[in-house]
Design a protein around this motif. Structure first.
Motif, PDB file in Angstrom:
ATOM      1  N   ASP A   1       0.859  -1.178   0.000  1.00 46.93           N
ATOM      2  CA  ASP A   1       0.000   0.000   0.000  1.00 46.93           C
ATOM      3  C   ASP A   1       0.905   1.241   0.000  1.00 46.93           C
ATOM      4  OD1 ASP A   1       0.926   0.311   2.626  1.00 46.93           O
ATOM      5  OD2 ASP A   1      -0.981  -0.273   3.536  1.00 46.93           O
ATOM      6  N   ASN A   2       0.313   2.414   0.138  1.00 46.77           N
ATOM      7  CA  ASN A   2       1.117   3.631   0.061  1.00 46.77           C
ATOM      8  C   ASN A   2       2.012   3.852   1.280  1.00 46.77           C
ATOM      9  OD1 ASN A   2      -1.102   4.156   1.637  1.00 46.77           O
ATOM     10  ND2 ASN A   2      -1.420   6.211   0.865  1.00 46.77           N
ATOM     11  N   HIS A   3       1.889   3.000   2.299  1.00 50.00           N
ATOM     12  CA  HIS A   3       2.778   3.052   3.462  1.00 50.00           C
ATOM     13  C   HIS A   3       3.780   1.901   3.445  1.00 50.00           C
ATOM     14  CE1 HIS A   3       0.375   6.238   5.136  1.00 50.00           C
ATOM     15  NE2 HIS A   3      -0.706   5.511   4.956  1.00 50.00           N
ATOM     16  N   PHE A   4       3.858   1.191   2.310  1.00 49.67           N
ATOM     17  CA  PHE A   4       4.747   0.059   2.101  1.00 49.67           C
ATOM     18  C   PHE A   4       4.431  -1.133   3.006  1.00 49.67           C
ATOM     19  CE2 PHE A   4       7.280   3.661   0.434  1.00 49.67           C
ATOM     20  CZ  PHE A   4       7.277   3.261  -0.888  1.00 49.67           C
ATOM     21  N   HIS A   5       3.156  -1.274   3.390  1.00 46.59           N
ATOM     22  CA  HIS A   5       2.677  -2.467   4.092  1.00 46.59           C
ATOM     23  C   HIS A   5       2.447  -3.536   3.026  1.00 46.59           C
ATOM     24  CE1 HIS A   5      -0.631  -4.986   5.791  1.00 46.59           C
ATOM     25  NE2 HIS A   5       0.213  -4.983   6.814  1.00 46.59           N
ATOM     26  N   ILE A   6       3.018  -4.719   3.175  1.00 55.86           N
ATOM     27  CA  ILE A   6       2.991  -5.751   2.132  1.00 55.86           C
ATOM     28  C   ILE A   6       1.588  -6.319   1.950  1.00 55.86           C
ATOM     29  CG2 ILE A   6       3.838  -8.048   1.476  1.00 55.86           C
ATOM     30  CD1 ILE A   6       6.480  -7.297   2.864  1.00 55.86           C
ATOM     31  N   LEU A   7       1.143  -6.342   0.689  1.00 54.58           N
ATOM     32  CA  LEU A   7      -0.156  -6.897   0.304  1.00 54.58           C
ATOM     33  C   LEU A   7      -0.002  -8.223  -0.435  1.00 54.58           C
ATOM     34  CD1 LEU A   7      -1.664  -3.544  -0.984  1.00 54.58           C
ATOM     35  CD2 LEU A   7      -2.017  -4.600   1.260  1.00 54.58           C
ATOM     36  N   CYS A   8       1.065  -8.352  -1.232  1.00 51.34           N
ATOM     37  CA  CYS A   8       1.330  -9.591  -1.960  1.00 51.34           C
ATOM     38  C   CYS A   8       2.821  -9.692  -2.226  1.00 51.34           C
ATOM     39  CB  CYS A   8       0.543  -9.644  -3.263  1.00 51.34           C
ATOM     40  SG  CYS A   8       0.999  -8.373  -4.458  1.00 51.34           S
ATOM     41  N   ALA A   9       3.272 -10.914  -2.508  1.00 47.95           N
ATOM     42  CA  ALA A   9       4.693 -11.160  -2.770  1.00 47.95           C
ATOM     43  C   ALA A   9       4.847 -12.116  -3.936  1.00 47.95           C
ATOM     44  CB  ALA A   9       5.359 -11.751  -1.527  1.00 47.95           C
ATOM     45  N   VAL A  10       5.857 -11.844  -4.762  1.00 44.65           N
ATOM     46  CA  VAL A  10       6.179 -12.714  -5.897  1.00 44.65           C
ATOM     47  C   VAL A  10       7.691 -12.969  -5.861  1.00 44.65           C
ATOM     48  CG1 VAL A  10       6.012 -13.056  -8.385  1.00 44.65           C
ATOM     49  CG2 VAL A  10       4.336 -11.588  -7.218  1.00 44.65           C
TER      50      VAL A  10
ATOM     51  N   SER B   1       4.331 -18.339 -14.674  1.00 44.50           N
ATOM     52  CA  SER B   1       3.718 -19.268 -13.719  1.00 44.50           C
ATOM     53  C   SER B   1       4.455 -19.314 -12.387  1.00 44.50           C
ATOM     54  CB  SER B   1       3.620 -20.682 -14.304  1.00 44.50           C
ATOM     55  OG  SER B   1       2.856 -20.660 -15.483  1.00 44.50           O
ATOM     56  N   ILE B   2       5.014 -18.196 -11.977  1.00 43.47           N
ATOM     57  CA  ILE B   2       5.650 -18.091 -10.663  1.00 43.47           C
ATOM     58  C   ILE B   2       4.549 -17.903  -9.633  1.00 43.47           C
ATOM     59  CG2 ILE B   2       7.177 -16.686  -9.219  1.00 43.47           C
ATOM     60  CD1 ILE B   2       8.653 -15.932 -11.828  1.00 43.47           C
ATOM     61  N   ARG B   3       4.653 -18.574  -8.535  1.00 42.62           N
ATOM     62  CA  ARG B   3       3.630 -18.514  -7.482  1.00 42.62           C
ATOM     63  C   ARG B   3       3.585 -17.128  -6.851  1.00 42.62           C
ATOM     64  NH1 ARG B   3      -0.661 -19.100  -4.988  1.00 42.62           N
ATOM     65  NH2 ARG B   3      -0.790 -20.114  -2.981  1.00 42.62           N
ATOM     66  N   CYS B   4       2.389 -16.564  -6.733  1.00 43.06           N
ATOM     67  CA  CYS B   4       2.148 -15.287  -6.062  1.00 43.06           C
ATOM     68  C   CYS B   4       1.509 -15.571  -4.707  1.00 43.06           C
ATOM     69  CB  CYS B   4       1.201 -14.411  -6.875  1.00 43.06           C
ATOM     70  SG  CYS B   4       1.768 -14.042  -8.542  1.00 43.06           S
ATOM     71  N   TYR B   5       1.919 -14.836  -3.702  1.00 45.42           N
ATOM     72  CA  TYR B   5       1.422 -15.041  -2.341  1.00 45.42           C
ATOM     73  C   TYR B   5       0.710 -13.787  -1.859  1.00 45.42           C
ATOM     74  CZ  TYR B   5       4.618 -18.976  -2.498  1.00 45.42           C
ATOM     75  OH  TYR B   5       5.262 -20.136  -2.861  1.00 45.42           O
ATOM     76  N   GLY B   6      -0.422 -13.981  -1.186  1.00 49.61           N
ATOM     77  CA  GLY B   6      -1.171 -12.860  -0.643  1.00 49.61           C
ATOM     78  C   GLY B   6      -0.938 -12.697   0.842  1.00 49.61           C
ATOM     79  N   SER B   7      -1.196 -11.504   1.317  1.00 56.21           N
ATOM     80  CA  SER B   7      -1.093 -11.204   2.740  1.00 56.21           C
ATOM     81  C   SER B   7      -2.434 -11.486   3.416  1.00 56.21           C
ATOM     82  CB  SER B   7      -0.740  -9.729   2.924  1.00 56.21           C
ATOM     83  OG  SER B   7      -1.839  -8.931   2.499  1.00 56.21           O
ATOM     84  N   ASP B   8      -2.480 -11.284   4.715  1.00 55.85           N
ATOM     85  CA  ASP B   8      -3.756 -11.407   5.427  1.00 55.85           C
ATOM     86  C   ASP B   8      -4.773 -10.412   4.887  1.00 55.85           C
ATOM     87  OD1 ASP B   8      -2.767 -13.430   7.009  1.00 55.85           O
ATOM     88  OD2 ASP B   8      -2.288 -12.112   8.698  1.00 55.85           O
ATOM     89  N   ASP B   9      -4.312  -9.232   4.472  1.00 61.26           N
ATOM     90  CA  ASP B   9      -5.219  -8.208   3.931  1.00 61.26           C
ATOM     91  C   ASP B   9      -5.859  -8.640   2.611  1.00 61.26           C
ATOM     92  OD1 ASP B   9      -4.646  -6.525   6.045  1.00 61.26           O
ATOM     93  OD2 ASP B   9      -3.098  -5.423   4.956  1.00 61.26           O
ATOM     94  N   TRP B  10      -5.095  -9.297   1.757  1.00 58.92           N
ATOM     95  CA  TRP B  10      -5.608  -9.700   0.452  1.00 58.92           C
ATOM     96  C   TRP B  10      -6.092 -11.145   0.429  1.00 58.92           C
ATOM     97  CZ3 TRP B  10      -2.703  -7.655  -4.454  1.00 58.92           C
ATOM     98  CH2 TRP B  10      -2.873  -6.269  -4.538  1.00 58.92           C
ATOM     99  N   GLY B  11      -5.691 -11.951   1.361  1.00 54.63           N
ATOM    100  CA  GLY B  11      -6.047 -13.365   1.352  1.00 54.63           C
ATOM    101  C   GLY B  11      -5.033 -14.175   0.578  1.00 54.63           C
ATOM    102  N   GLU B  12      -5.126 -15.480   0.710  1.00 55.11           N
ATOM    103  CA  GLU B  12      -4.151 -16.366   0.072  1.00 55.11           C
ATOM    104  C   GLU B  12      -4.339 -16.505  -1.432  1.00 55.11           C
ATOM    105  OE1 GLU B  12      -3.706 -20.149   1.970  1.00 55.11           O
ATOM    106  OE2 GLU B  12      -3.910 -19.243   3.960  1.00 55.11           O
TER     107      GLU B  12
END
Length: 116
Positions: A39-48, A94-105
């Motif tokens: 987000d705009n505060h650099f809180h992680i929403l997803c990771a690749v 096809s690299i796995r993307c991971y979500g945070s608690d905010d976005w879900g798995e």
């Protein structure tokens, strides 16, 4: 807005970009290069997590924020789309993307040429 950079010996790690409510962080760790949607505060929403840094040595990274609430990240022939409005990610390898608690798995969507 479009940003471009290369990781070099003197490049600051991580690279952080932000526009409106969207952020992208690209971090080169010892064993992996990882792209984070934030987000705009650099809180992680997803990771690749991409690959070992040696496979991307000298490559140019580009980050572009689009009007449709998406970010496009490219390095070499790899492309990643982060859709902030839909809370989804896609990539053309096809690299796995991971979500945070905010976005879900379940954040990964299938790549289509319409995304590129």
């Amino acid at each position: 807005m479009r940003y471009a950079f290369k990781f070099t010996l003197f490049t600051k790690n991580p690279q952080m970009f932000r526009e409106r409510n969207m952020g992208v962080v690209i971090e080169k760790e010892r064993d992996v290069v990882c792209v984070y949607g934030t987000d705009n505060h650099f809180h992680i929403l997803c990771a690749v997590p991409l690959c070992h840094p040696k496979h991307l040595k000298g490559a140019e990274y580009t980050v572009e924020f689009c009007e449709n609430e998406c970010a496009r990240i490219a390095v070499g022939d790899l492309q990643i789309i982060i859709d902030y409005s839909k809370k989804k990610c896609a990539n053309n390898k096809s690299i796995r993307c991971y979500g945070s608690d905010d976005w879900g798995e379940d954040v990964q969507i299938a790549w289509s040429e319409a995304l590129s």
